[in-house]
Design an enzyme around this catalytic site. Structure first.
Site, mmCIF file in Angstrom:
data_model
loop_
_atom_site.group_PDB
_atom_site.id
_atom_site.type_symbol
_atom_site.label_atom_id
_atom_site.label_comp_id
_atom_site.label_asym_id
_atom_site.label_seq_id
_atom_site.Cartn_x
_atom_site.Cartn_y
_atom_site.Cartn_z
ATOM 1 N N HIS A 1 -30.696 -73.259 -43.286
ATOM 2 C CA HIS A 1 -29.559 -72.914 -42.435
ATOM 3 C C HIS A 1 -28.453 -73.945 -42.645
ATOM 4 O O HIS A 1 -28.703 -75.142 -42.666
ATOM 5 C CB HIS A 1 -30.011 -72.908 -40.968
ATOM 6 C CG HIS A 1 -28.902 -72.820 -39.982
ATOM 7 N ND1 HIS A 1 -28.542 -73.885 -39.174
ATOM 8 C CD2 HIS A 1 -28.061 -71.803 -39.675
ATOM 9 C CE1 HIS A 1 -27.535 -73.521 -38.396
ATOM 10 N NE2 HIS A 1 -27.225 -72.261 -38.683
ATOM 11 N N HIS B 1 -18.858 -76.987 -41.589
ATOM 12 C CA HIS B 1 -19.590 -76.880 -40.329
ATOM 13 C C HIS B 1 -18.957 -77.900 -39.391
ATOM 14 O O HIS B 1 -19.344 -79.052 -39.372
ATOM 15 C CB HIS B 1 -21.081 -77.146 -40.514
ATOM 16 C CG HIS B 1 -21.892 -76.821 -39.293
ATOM 17 N ND1 HIS B 1 -23.048 -77.485 -38.954
ATOM 18 C CD2 HIS B 1 -21.697 -75.894 -38.324
ATOM 19 C CE1 HIS B 1 -23.538 -76.989 -37.832
ATOM 20 N NE2 HIS B 1 -22.730 -76.023 -37.435
#
Length: 311
Positions: free
Chosen positions: A15, A92
């Site tokens: 992930h 991110h």
């Protein structure tokens, strides 16, 4: 006897694959809230370390992840708002130090030394990408991987992939671009629990299983997700601490799963900090529930060559 090349196999995924190289000096992503941007601007010395602690989900490089047995790579792609170039980065909360193009070449280099391995590249997010930048990204993907790209009209059994030399499936989270290009596959669904506790995450995944698996590729994410309240209650915590604490229970859940086309079977399982514990090995070993002969570890590979998820 069922042919092993036509099985629905388990595959391990990471992930937010690229967070091991986030740039602590980069601007905050354009997708983040105004509050986060404001606080980062006003109190960077306090806010930036907190952002980094809760943004990093992996510590292994992409090559190390592939060596460990990961075959699903979660690529969150973005373009910096102030960047006049066409360079694309992973993101991110903040951007990476490396470009998307550099990592695609790194994946290709690994595939060339592992001709029977297949990887899925899930291209997602697309923060700040215009039509021109989508065209640039797709062109780069096609130029780098060329005949290794598996067209979406192919049923991707291992036998078919090996016969044609296909090694890459590109999942692209932009429907209009997918319609234009046969080398792009539709976005792979990701079961994201958005939970802060292991119990709640497992309950979510079990609920999704009862609702029935999609007919194509899909990902069960065993990654926990922090929220502002959780961060405030755990001021000295981090996503890594949160994840490591959950691994024993999640490990037990993973080992109970069964591969196959049935309603409650799972396809790809993705997690954070995949180098910790035996996550990848546990996922791949689930395939022995179909055929014990599938698991045969090869020296130095970290996994086996039968580690691809097909329909």
């Amino acid at each position: 006897m069922t042919c092993i090349f036509c099985l629905i196999l388990y595959s391990a995924g990471s992930h937010d694959t690229m967070t091991y190289c986030l740039d602590e000096n980069s601007a905050v992503s354009g997708n983040e809230s105004k509050l986060v941007k404001f606080l980062n601007k006003c109190m960077p010395c306090i806010v930036r370390p907190i952002i980094m602690k809760w943004s990093i989900t992996q510590v292994l490089t992409v090559t190390e992840q592939l060596e460990a047995g990961v075959r699903y790579l979660d690529f969150r792609i973005a373009h910096k708002a102030s960047d006049p170039s066409v360079n694309l980065y992973f993101v991110h909360m903040v951007y990476t130090t490396v470009t998307v193009q550099d990592i695609l070449w790194e994946v290709l280099k690994w595939l060339e030394t592992h001709p029977q391995e297949v990887v899925i590249l899930a291209c997602r997010n697309f923060d700040g990408l215009t039509k021109k930048l989508h065209c640039h990204l797709i062109t780069c993907i096609k130029q780098i991987f060329q005949c290794k790209l598996c067209p979406r009209n192919v049923v991707p059994t291992l036998r078919t992939m090996w016969q044609h030399g296909y090694q890459v499936i590109v999942s692209y989270e932009e429907d209009l671009e997918v319609l234009k290009d046969c080398e792009l596959w539709p976005a792979i669904p990701y079961w994201w629990g958005n939970k802060t506790t292991t119990r709640a995450l497992i309950q979510f995944l079990e609920l999704m299983k009862r609702m029935g698996r999609p007919e194509t590729f899909f990902v069960a994410g065993i990654n926990l997700t922090e929220n502002l309240r959780y961060i405030l209650v755990h001021p000295f915590g981090s996503l890594k601490t949160m994840t490591l604490r959950s691994l024993p229970c999640l490990k037990m859940w993973v080992r109970k799963q069964c591969p196959g086309p049935q309603k409650e079977c799972i396809n790809i399982i993705a997690g954070d900090f995949i180098g910790n514990d035996d996550f990848v090995r546990d996922v791949i070993e689930l395939n022995t529930k179909i055929n014990p002969q599938l698991y045969c570890p090869s020296k130095g590979s970290g996994t086996n060559s039968i580690s691809f998820s097909a329909f």
